[in-house]
Design an enzyme around this catalytic site. Structure first.
Site, PDB file in Angstrom:
ATOM      1  N   GLU A  95       0.032 -24.141  -0.444  1.00 57.09           N
ATOM      2  CA  GLU A  95       0.970 -23.250   0.220  1.00 57.09           C
ATOM      3  C   GLU A  95       2.388 -23.797   0.139  1.00 57.09           C
ATOM      4  OE1 GLU A  95       0.027 -22.647   4.344  1.00 57.09           O
ATOM      5  OE2 GLU A  95       1.839 -21.466   4.692  1.00 57.09           O
ATOM      6  N   SER A 103       0.080 -14.466   9.841  1.00 61.36           N
ATOM      7  CA  SER A 103       0.785 -13.369   9.158  1.00 61.36           C
ATOM      8  C   SER A 103      -0.116 -12.155   9.055  1.00 61.36           C
ATOM      9  CB  SER A 103       1.205 -13.765   7.748  1.00 61.36           C
ATOM     10  OG  SER A 103       1.607 -15.090   7.712  1.00 61.36           O
ATOM     11  N   GLN A 132      -4.786 -15.731   7.807  1.00 56.27           N
ATOM     12  CA  GLN A 132      -5.039 -17.157   7.917  1.00 56.27           C
ATOM     13  C   GLN A 132      -4.811 -17.643   9.337  1.00 56.27           C
ATOM     14  OE1 GLN A 132      -1.769 -19.528   6.730  1.00 56.27           O
ATOM     15  NE2 GLN A 132      -3.006 -21.086   5.728  1.00 56.27           N
ATOM     16  N   GLY A 133      -5.812 -18.214   9.958  1.00 53.84           N
ATOM     17  CA  GLY A 133      -5.658 -18.710  11.332  1.00 53.84           C
ATOM     18  C   GLY A 133      -5.631 -20.217  11.382  1.00 53.84           C
ATOM     19  N   TYR A 134      -4.448 -20.774  11.272  1.00 50.81           N
ATOM     20  CA  TYR A 134      -4.296 -22.229  11.306  1.00 50.81           C
ATOM     21  C   TYR A 134      -3.605 -22.684  12.582  1.00 50.81           C
ATOM     22  CZ  TYR A 134      -5.719 -23.284   6.486  1.00 50.81           C
ATOM     23  OH  TYR A 134      -6.408 -23.484   5.336  1.00 50.81           O
ATOM     24  N   SER A 135      -2.258 -22.479  12.610  1.00 50.68           N
ATOM     25  CA  SER A 135      -1.452 -23.020  13.712  1.00 50.68           C
ATOM     26  C   SER A 135      -1.904 -22.495  15.061  1.00 50.68           C
ATOM     27  CB  SER A 135       0.019 -22.647  13.520  1.00 50.68           C
ATOM     28  OG  SER A 135       0.527 -23.228  12.358  1.00 50.68           O
ATOM     29  N   GLU A 188      10.844 -32.632   9.016  1.00 47.85           N
ATOM     30  CA  GLU A 188      10.534 -33.972   9.530  1.00 47.85           C
ATOM     31  C   GLU A 188       9.162 -34.426   9.035  1.00 47.85           C
ATOM     32  OE1 GLU A 188      11.684 -31.451  11.323  1.00 47.85           O
ATOM     33  OE2 GLU A 188      13.667 -32.179  11.895  1.00 47.85           O
TER      34      GLU A 188
HETATM   35  C1  LIG Z   1       8.501 -18.133  10.449  1.00 49.61           C
HETATM   36  C2  LIG Z   1       7.289 -18.990  10.567  1.00 49.61           C
HETATM   37  C3  LIG Z   1       6.179 -18.739   9.783  1.00 49.61           C
HETATM   38  C4  LIG Z   1       5.009 -19.477   9.920  1.00 49.61           C
HETATM   39  N1  LIG Z   1       3.925 -19.160   9.159  1.00 49.61           N
HETATM   40  C5  LIG Z   1       2.754 -19.807   9.379  1.00 49.61           C
HETATM   41  C6  LIG Z   1       1.546 -19.416   8.718  1.00 49.61           C
HETATM   42  O1  LIG Z   1       1.562 -18.513   7.901  1.00 49.61           O
HETATM   43  N2  LIG Z   1       0.402 -20.057   9.024  1.00 49.61           N
HETATM   44  C7  LIG Z   1       0.354 -21.059   9.920  1.00 49.61           C
HETATM   45  O2  LIG Z   1      -0.714 -21.600  10.175  1.00 49.61           O
HETATM   46  N3  LIG Z   1       1.479 -21.474  10.552  1.00 49.61           N
HETATM   47  C8  LIG Z   1       2.673 -20.863  10.303  1.00 49.61           C
HETATM   48  N4  LIG Z   1       3.795 -21.259  10.995  1.00 49.61           N
HETATM   49  C9  LIG Z   1       3.702 -22.334  11.962  1.00 49.61           C
HETATM   50  C10 LIG Z   1       4.331 -23.621  11.424  1.00 49.61           C
HETATM   51  O3  LIG Z   1       3.491 -24.211  10.493  1.00 49.61           O
HETATM   52  C11 LIG Z   1       4.620 -24.520  12.618  1.00 49.61           C
HETATM   53  O4  LIG Z   1       5.611 -23.890  13.378  1.00 49.61           O
HETATM   54  C12 LIG Z   1       5.106 -25.878  12.174  1.00 49.61           C
HETATM   55  O5  LIG Z   1       4.078 -26.608  11.613  1.00 49.61           O
HETATM   56  C13 LIG Z   1       5.708 -26.675  13.327  1.00 49.61           C
HETATM   57  O6  LIG Z   1       4.868 -26.688  14.431  1.00 49.61           O
HETATM   58  P1  LIG Z   1       5.402 -26.324  15.876  1.00 49.61           P
HETATM   59  O7  LIG Z   1       6.089 -25.037  15.773  1.00 49.61           O
HETATM   60  O8  LIG Z   1       4.298 -26.443  16.813  1.00 49.61           O
HETATM   61  O9  LIG Z   1       6.493 -27.414  16.185  1.00 49.61           O
HETATM   62  P2  LIG Z   1       6.189 -28.898  16.671  1.00 49.61           P
HETATM   63  O10 LIG Z   1       5.144 -29.502  15.845  1.00 49.61           O
HETATM   64  O11 LIG Z   1       6.016 -28.903  18.126  1.00 49.61           O
HETATM   65  O12 LIG Z   1       7.558 -29.597  16.301  1.00 49.61           O
HETATM   66  C14 LIG Z   1       8.714 -29.618  17.112  1.00 49.61           C
HETATM   67  C15 LIG Z   1       9.711 -30.558  16.477  1.00 49.61           C
HETATM   68  O13 LIG Z   1       9.179 -31.874  16.462  1.00 49.61           O
HETATM   69  C16 LIG Z   1       9.215 -32.402  15.155  1.00 49.61           C
HETATM   70  N5  LIG Z   1       8.141 -33.326  14.923  1.00 49.61           N
HETATM   71  C17 LIG Z   1       6.837 -33.124  15.133  1.00 49.61           C
HETATM   72  N6  LIG Z   1       6.139 -34.196  14.760  1.00 49.61           N
HETATM   73  C18 LIG Z   1       7.022 -35.104  14.312  1.00 49.61           C
HETATM   74  C19 LIG Z   1       6.910 -36.440  13.799  1.00 49.61           C
HETATM   75  N7  LIG Z   1       5.742 -37.035  13.667  1.00 49.61           N
HETATM   76  N8  LIG Z   1       8.043 -37.064  13.423  1.00 49.61           N
HETATM   77  C20 LIG Z   1       9.252 -36.468  13.560  1.00 49.61           C
HETATM   78  N9  LIG Z   1       9.406 -35.220  14.039  1.00 49.61           N
HETATM   79  C21 LIG Z   1       8.301 -34.559  14.418  1.00 49.61           C
HETATM   80  C22 LIG Z   1       9.102 -31.186  14.282  1.00 49.61           C
HETATM   81  O14 LIG Z   1       9.530 -31.452  12.972  1.00 49.61           O
HETATM   82  C23 LIG Z   1       9.971 -30.203  15.013  1.00 49.61           C
HETATM   83  O15 LIG Z   1      11.312 -30.429  14.716  1.00 49.61           O
HETATM   84  C24 LIG Z   1       4.988 -20.526  10.848  1.00 49.61           C
HETATM   85  C25 LIG Z   1       6.106 -20.805  11.622  1.00 49.61           C
HETATM   86  C26 LIG Z   1       7.249 -20.054  11.499  1.00 49.61           C
HETATM   87  C27 LIG Z   1       8.443 -20.361  12.345  1.00 49.61           C
END
Ligand SMILES: Cc1cc2nc3c(=O)[nH]c(=O)nc-3n(C[C@H](O)[C@H](O)[C@H](O)COP(=O)(O)OP(=O)(O)OC[C@H]3O[C@@H](n4cnc5c(N)ncnc54)[C@H](O)[C@@H]3O)c2cc1C
Lengths: 396, 379
Positions: free
Chosen positions: A248, A166, A131-134, A379
């Site tokens: 999910e 993943s 899955q290519g999302y983030s 959050e």
């Molecule tokens: C172990 C692991 C597995 C993962 N698996 C997948 C996967 O299978 N597929 C996939 O696509 N992604 C996956 N992810 C990615 C995950 O979905 C993102 O890490 C997550 O959505 C947060 O994005 P970011 O890391 O860019 O943090 P950011 O979005 O940059 O967030 C940084 C901080 O800012 C806070 N924040 C952001 N926006 C707001 C707001 N509006 N109000 C208050 N606080 C805010 C966040 O909560 C966080 O604390 C995985 C991540 C991890 C660590």
């Protein structure tokens, strides 16, 4: 005998004949999970046989229509199949993001040709999907994704980077959210299927603070895919993504992040590591903390039941954010508490001095820190509850 | 220092900060970890620290030290914590030199303290035997025989135990497990016959060792302080160690806070800086507040040591419990606010979390010290 009883007899007979003996034993470790795909290696030939037989029957996807390789079973029949598999402790023949994620999307949004092309190989475990999302710049704000897909003749040409994919290093193909219109945000995203067996796609594993992980960075440099691999409407990808995400969220939290089930019970470990006083956890403060946790777990379990009873089958509500939020924070707190209870035993990294359980606890504590990040951060989930459930608005 | 640093202390703090940033940045610690360095710290760094006078910062001038006091040591430890620099400051200076200064004979002090001050002798104290810190529970036995004592048993989580030149061992010479009386401190050579040392591979990649004593013989000269009076002597040493470790945790937690604050001002999501979200602003403000409270406590406790206040034990427990909790919280928040990137091994914040969990446990957890504080104050 009712039709369902007849069906049960048939299933039982078929399983007796077709489920190999070693597939009726508990799985030893992650290596035993069968993910299929072109690159799959089968240490145990019976795992391969079991997949082939189940795949041919369509029973890896019991309720999918027969014309797409599925089992064509009714919900009731599928339940019977599940019970009979459980009765003989059969291992899942196939674990697959294709089955769990892409398949349902194709069934809902795919054209006839797309279903015919992609569903049968998923059922038979021939193609392994990821899955290519983030993206590095698009996490919480997933719709801010920048991976660009441009139509050039018959093909889309894709450039950008995905992260947290993943098992990307083991997958054959990726279903991706890509930007097809830069003039608007949510309305400029499309859902695209891309074969990874091409020079334009490379992957790099991500090491977590807890050690190796299945996650990767995936780089798309002039990767190509035929235009027919666009799923749903051009620029209609966000609707699909949202649906998948909610599924999910509910799925990962319902599993309790591995806290329930086989994990050793908190109270037992507390007794073992802190000692007992007339059968009770000797340390009164820790005992209180353990009880608090147990009570929260109970409240969570009941809420999970109540919410699944309240929501119609197949539907997901913003309440999934409540589940995700509680499950994540609960597991993180549980792991911190466990480390405190086990003391030095849960502060090791490797080596024989530390028990297996101790080392596993250390790693699990570290891994748990991501529970409130993956699949939507705490959050973001609280924002969803505040805004969509409670109707609170940002100040204007 | 009291609650405000004087000029000299400010200079010390600034030079320590510059020293660690330059000579022992986090990348240096990461390298030690990744190269699985068996020594676990850089001897070169320790030499440089000794040249700065820090190995002897609390040692009296008469024994070759600076006699600058614990407030100074606390400042150095805080800065060491900031970059996660690994050094034997805690084991050799806080514990080792501390024990000698507290209970050593004139002969022991004049033989060992100058070497510690010049950085040529590594010392540690072996206390723990179980999963949790609890010195009174010591069961490790020292049996007297005609020539002295014979030590048999296991000590664990001995800081720098596998590299220490000499080890001070807390052992029972009378009484039962749980008694504070009947414990004695022995000075043992690191290379003593019958002693096996094994480095433990800890979560924080710092030095701790398992020491196995099989009929290790020591003479009567090896006893530090009074026979049977080891616990009382050690308790003062452990108070200093708790305060010192609190100072180090304060430095580490401050570093995590600063990198998190920077990230809040740099990372954009939803078209804005994540630091513009009020939910994160409040938590950042809350962390800052906790750190300010922690700072006051560390300063008060370190000053109390130099003034030989009668509140030292209470303040030590207060510092270890309060700063430990702050550090736990700040490291958790640090990862959470970094999002996914904070979970990667590549990012430093995880290194700090790992160090924090081990430091929180060392010399007694927050729960242990809250309980002790309650007992000390008759709650
Ligand atoms: C172990 C692991 C597995 C993962 N698996 C997948 C996967 O299978 N597929 C996939 O696509 N992604 C996956 N992810 C990615 C995950 O979905 C993102 O890490 C997550 O959505 C947060 O994005 P970011 O890391 O860019 O943090 P950011 O979005 O940059 O967030 C940084 C901080 O800012 C806070 N924040 C952001 N926006 C707001 C707001 N509006 N109000 C208050 N606080 C805010 C966040 O909560 C966080 O604390 C995985 C991540 C991890 C660590």
């Amino acid at each position: 005998m009712s039709n369902l009883d007849i069906f049960r007899e048939e299933v039982r007979a078929w399983l007796a004949e077709n489920c190999p003996p070693s597939m009726r034993t508990p799985m030893g470790n992650d290596e035993d999970v069968v993910w299929g795909g072109r690159k799959a290696k089968y240490e145990n030939p019976e795992a391969r046989l079991w997949l082939d037989r189940m795949g041919a029957k369509g029973w890896t996807a019991p309720t999918w229509p027969k014309e797409y390789g599925g089992g064509g079973l009714t919900k009731e029949e599928a339940a019977v199949l599940g019970q009979e598999l459980g009765r003989i402790d059969a291992r899942p023949a196939l674990a697959s993001f294709g089955l769990w994620m892409l398949g349902p999307v194709l069934l809902e949004y795919g054209t006839e040709e797309q279903k015919k092309e992609h569903l049968p190989p998923i059922v038979r475990g021939e193609i392994r999907w990821c899955q290519g999302y983030s993206e590095p710049g698009a996490g919480s704000d997933l719709a801010g994704l920048q991976t660009r897909a441009v139509l050039e003749g018959e093909d889309y040409v894709i450039n950008g980077q995905k992260v947290w994919t993943s098992y990307a290093d083991k997958a054959d193909a990726i279903f991706c959210l890509v930007r097809t219109d830069t003039s608007t945000k949510h309305e400029g995203i499309s859902f695209l299927l891309i074969d990874m067996d091409q020079p334009g796609v490379t992957t790099k594993p991500i090491k977590l603070i807890s050690g190796n992980s299945p996650f990767c960075e995936t780089f798309l440099d002039d990767a190509r895919t035929p235009a027919r691999n666009l799923i749903g409407r051009l620029n209609g990808g966000w609707e699909i993504a949202k649906k998948l995400l909610q599924h999910e969220r509910t799925n990962i939290s319902a599993g309790g992040f591995g806290a329930g089930g086989r994990a050793a019970a908190l109270e037992e470990l507390a007794k073992e590591y802190l000692g007992t006083d007339r059968g009770e956890i000797a340390d009164a403060v820790k005992r209180d903390q353990v009880v608090r946790h147990k009570m929260l777990e109970r409240a969570f379990a009941q809420t999970l039941k109540r919410m699944s009873a309240e929501t119609k089958a197949g539907e997901v509500s913003p309440a999934s954010s409540i589940i995700k939020y509680v499950a994540a924070e609960m597991n993180k707190d549980r792991m911190e508490l466990l480390v405190e209870i086990m003391g030095l035993q849960a502060l090791g990294w490797s080596g024989d001095y530390f028990s297996k359980q101790g080392l596993a606890t250390t790693r699990a504590m570290l891994r748990s820190k991501a529970n409130s990040i993956e699949g939507g951060t705490t959050e973001v989930n609280l924002n969803v509850i505040a805004k969509r459930v409670l109707g609170l608005r940002d100040h204007q | 220092m009291g609650l405000v640093l004087d000029e000299e202390q400010t200079i010390l703090k600034d030079s320590a900060k510059a020293f660690f940033a330059d000579q022992a940045p986090v990348t240096a610690f990461r390298k030690l970890r990744d190269e699985k360095d068996e020594t676990g710290f850089s001897r070169e760094l320790w030499r440089a620290m000794a040249e700065m006078g820090w190995a002897g910062i609390v040692i009296p001038e008469a024994y070759g030290g600076l006699e600058y006091g614990f407030q100074g040591l606390a400042l150095v430890l805080e800065e060491q914590g900031r970059t996660l620099a690994a050094s034997p400051l805690v084991s050799t200076v806080l514990l080792g030199a501390g024990t000698l200064m507290e209970a050593g004979s004139e002969a022991q002090k004049s033989a060992l303290l100058p070497k510690i001050a010049e950085g040529s002798l590594l010392l540690t104290v072996a206390i723990d035997e179980g999963h949790h810190f609890n010195p009174a529970q010591t069961a490790f036995e020292a049996k007297s025989d005609s020539d002295g004592f014979i030590l048999t048993g296991e000590k664990t989580f001995v800081l720098d135990g596998h590299v220490a030149d000499k080890i001070i061992v807390l052992a029972r010479t009378s009484g039962n497990k749980g008694d504070r009386e009947g414990l004695t401190l022995f000075l043992v050579e690191g290379t003593a016959e019958g002693l096996t040392r094994e480095r433990l591979k800890m979560l924080d990649s710092r030095n701790a060792a398992l020491l196995m004593f099989d009929q290790v013989k020591v003479t009567g000269d090896a006893v530090i302080g009074a026979i049977g009076g080891g616990y009382d002597a050690l308790e003062s040493v452990l108070d200093r160690a708790a305060i010192g470790l609190a100072a180090e945790m304060l430095g580490s937690a401050s570093a995590v806070f600063e990198m998190t604050l920077d990230y809040l001002k740099e990372r954009r999501q939803f078209g804005q800086l994540i630091g513009s979200f009020q939910s994160l602003q409040h938590r950042a403000a809350d962390m800052f507040t906790q750190l300010e409270l922690s700072k006051s406590i560390v300063m008060t406790a370190a000053t109390a040591l130099d003034e030989s206040s009668n509140e030292i034990s209470s303040l030590a427990s207060l510092a270890k419990a309060f700063v430990g909790e702050t550090s736990n919280k700040v490291t958790r928040e640090g990862i959470q606010m970094h999002g996914g990137i904070g979970m990667t091994d590549e990012h430093d914040v995880g290194l700090y979390l790992k160090r924090s969990r081990v430091a929180e446990h060392t010399f007694g957890s927050a729960a242990y010290h809250r309980d002790r504080y309650a007992r000390l104050n008759d709650y």
